[in-house]
Design an enzyme around this catalytic site. Structure first.
Site, PDB file in Angstrom:
ATOM      1  N   SER A 139      10.272 -23.894  29.309  1.00  0.00           N
ATOM      2  CA  SER A 139       9.738 -23.162  30.418  1.00  0.00           C
ATOM      3  C   SER A 139       8.956 -24.393  30.956  1.00  0.00           C
ATOM      4  CB  SER A 139       8.950 -22.042  30.101  1.00  0.00           C
ATOM      5  OG  SER A 139       7.940 -21.635  31.328  1.00  0.00           O
ATOM      6  N   HIS A 143      13.923 -23.831  32.333  1.00  0.00           N
ATOM      7  CA  HIS A 143      13.721 -22.254  32.890  1.00  0.00           C
ATOM      8  C   HIS A 143      12.332 -22.567  33.739  1.00  0.00           C
ATOM      9  CE1 HIS A 143      13.169 -18.057  32.173  1.00  0.00           C
ATOM     10  NE2 HIS A 143      11.745 -18.306  32.228  1.00  0.00           N
ATOM     11  N   ASP A 197       9.885 -20.647  36.153  1.00  0.00           N
ATOM     12  CA  ASP A 197       9.124 -19.404  36.396  1.00  0.00           C
ATOM     13  C   ASP A 197       8.486 -19.170  37.770  1.00  0.00           C
ATOM     14  OD1 ASP A 197       9.046 -17.912  33.775  1.00  0.00           O
ATOM     15  OD2 ASP A 197       8.189 -19.405  33.127  1.00  0.00           O
ATOM     16  N   MET A 222       6.777 -17.219  40.421  1.00  0.00           N
ATOM     17  CA  MET A 222       5.692 -16.254  40.423  1.00  0.00           C
ATOM     18  C   MET A 222       4.977 -15.902  41.754  1.00  0.00           C
ATOM     19  SD  MET A 222       3.697 -16.468  36.851  1.00  0.00           S
ATOM     20  CE  MET A 222       4.681 -17.022  35.370  1.00  0.00           C
ATOM     21  N   HIS A 249      13.953 -17.839  36.800  1.00  0.00           N
ATOM     22  CA  HIS A 249      13.383 -16.540  36.558  1.00  0.00           C
ATOM     23  C   HIS A 249      12.280 -16.159  37.642  1.00  0.00           C
ATOM     24  CE1 HIS A 249      10.686 -14.116  33.514  1.00  0.00           C
ATOM     25  NE2 HIS A 249      11.068 -13.491  34.230  1.00  0.00           N
ATOM     26  N   MET A 262       9.750 -13.823  39.085  1.00  0.00           N
ATOM     27  CA  MET A 262       8.764 -12.581  39.020  1.00  0.00           C
ATOM     28  C   MET A 262       8.128 -12.471  40.321  1.00  0.00           C
ATOM     29  SD  MET A 262       7.384 -13.973  35.368  1.00  0.00           S
ATOM     30  CE  MET A 262       8.318 -15.703  35.652  1.00  0.00           C
ATOM     31  N   MET A 309      11.594  -9.651  27.940  1.00  0.00           N
ATOM     32  CA  MET A 309      10.246 -10.059  28.197  1.00  0.00           C
ATOM     33  C   MET A 309       9.561  -9.871  26.783  1.00  0.00           C
ATOM     34  SD  MET A 309      10.108 -12.102  30.705  1.00  0.00           S
ATOM     35  CE  MET A 309       8.502 -12.559  30.686  1.00  0.00           C
ATOM     36  N   ASP A 349      12.020 -13.966  26.244  1.00  0.00           N
ATOM     37  CA  ASP A 349      11.013 -14.851  26.739  1.00  0.00           C
ATOM     38  C   ASP A 349       9.650 -14.440  26.629  1.00  0.00           C
ATOM     39  OD1 ASP A 349       9.734 -16.424  28.653  1.00  0.00           O
ATOM     40  OD2 ASP A 349      10.754 -15.766  30.522  1.00  0.00           O
TER      41      ASP A 349
HETATM   42  C1  DX5 Z   1       5.671 -15.705  31.387  1.00  0.00           C
HETATM   43  C2  DX5 Z   1       7.026 -16.667  31.635  1.00  0.00           C
HETATM   44  C3  DX5 Z   1       7.407 -17.483  30.632  1.00  0.00           C
HETATM   45  C4  DX5 Z   1       6.424 -18.324  29.923  1.00  0.00           C
HETATM   46  C5  DX5 Z   1       6.769 -18.262  28.347  1.00  0.00           C
HETATM   47  O1  DX5 Z   1       5.776 -14.801  32.464  1.00  0.00           O
HETATM   48  O2  DX5 Z   1       8.201 -15.981  32.157  1.00  0.00           O
HETATM   49  O3  DX5 Z   1       8.850 -18.297  30.704  1.00  0.00           O
HETATM   50  O4  DX5 Z   1       6.459 -19.577  30.220  1.00  0.00           O
HETATM   51  O5  DX5 Z   1       5.665 -19.284  27.780  1.00  0.00           O
HETATM   52  P1  DX5 Z   1       5.444 -18.956  26.084  1.00  0.00           P
HETATM   53  O6  DX5 Z   1       6.852 -19.396  25.585  1.00  0.00           O
HETATM   54  O7  DX5 Z   1       4.276 -19.794  25.862  1.00  0.00           O
HETATM   55  O8  DX5 Z   1       5.022 -17.520  25.906  1.00  0.00           O
HETATM   56 ZN    ZN Z   2      10.113 -16.918  32.336  1.00  0.00          ZN
END
Ligand code: DX5
Ligand code: ZN
Length: 221
Positions: free
Chosen positions: A11, A36, A38, A40, A69, A71, A140, A176
């Site tokens: 990620s 990956h 993220d 947000m 991904h 969010m 998640m 994840d």
């Molecule tokens: C959290 C993200 C993850 C995050 C995972 O909201 O969706 O992808 O980066 O990080 P770790 O592996 O450190 O929990």
């Molecule tokens: Zn993620």
């Protein structure tokens, strides 16, 4: 249960944003082929990351399988703009979307794999009538928003239920949050074939060592 070769998808959230190029080169040299992202919006989750222009540049220069991904609230409003980038997959949260079946089929119509993410408290039953429209389920195992959080152990029961529900369908079940080299093997044995690793991949910026440890824990040489 369908057996697939386990995938590790680092990620970007845990990378050094001032040194992404260098971090990505190390990932490539370590045999990583998935990445990956993220995305947000500070509404669905209490954090804000990056979006279209940054992903466009990163995708142009880096030949990974890019997984996005989302969010974000109202994902159907923002996701279509990403279709032209042709990422490998687009995943959004079932909790954030009023008409998930419509959005999944739009994603697929554009030749992109369609995924749904489930918050830790969301039941797999929400996907029961979407299985024909899905390519991936992202479980998640932390509350979304940040990397470096602890795996929520009640999610283990959901992993079992999800793997059972997916059965022999051609659907990837991904995990994840809080995955590291101490627990990844156990989850793989439970039927998870796709692992998102943030801090476990980038910790202390010892990226190649970290990836090696994750591979070794999974039994991949
Ligand atoms: C959290 C993200 C993850 C995050 C995972 O909201 O969706 O992808 O980066 O990080 P770790 O592996 O450190 O929990
Ligand atoms: Zn993620």
């Amino acid at each position: 249960m369908s057996i697939k070769y386990p995938v590790i998808s680092p990620s970007v959230l845990s990378a050094d944003f001032y040194n992404l190029k260098a971090d990505f080169e190390v990932l490539k040299a370590s045999g990583i082929t998935f990445l990956h992202h993220d995305i947000m919006d500070n509404h669905f989750v209490p954090n804000l990351t990056y979006g279209y222009p940054v992903i466009k540049s990163l995708m142009k220069e880096n030949d990974f399988n890019h997984d996005l991904h989302f969010m974000v609230e109202n994902p159907d409003r923002v996701i279509p703009m990403y279709f032209e980038l042709n990422p490998r997959s687009i995943t959004f949260h079932i909790e954030a979307c009023m008409h998930p079946q419509r959005l999944l089929s739009e994603i697929r119509k554009n030749g992109i794999k369609a995924g749904i993410a489930l918050n830790p408290a969301t039941s797999v039953d929400t996907l029961k009538y979407l299985l024909d429209d899905l390519d991936e389920i992202l479980i998640m195992s932390v509350n979304p928003g940040f990397s470096g959080q602890k795996f929520i152990s009640s999610v283990k029961k959901k992993i079992v239920e999800c793997v059972e529900m997916v059965n022999n369908r051609d659907i990837y079940v991904a995990l994840d949050g809080g995955v590291d080299n101490t627990n990844i093997k156990e989850f793989n044995e439970m039927g998870i074939d796709y692992f998102v690793c943030g801090s476990a991949a980038f910790r202390d910026r010892k990226i190649s060592e970290n990836i090696l440890k994750l591979n070794q824990a999974l039994g991949i040489n």
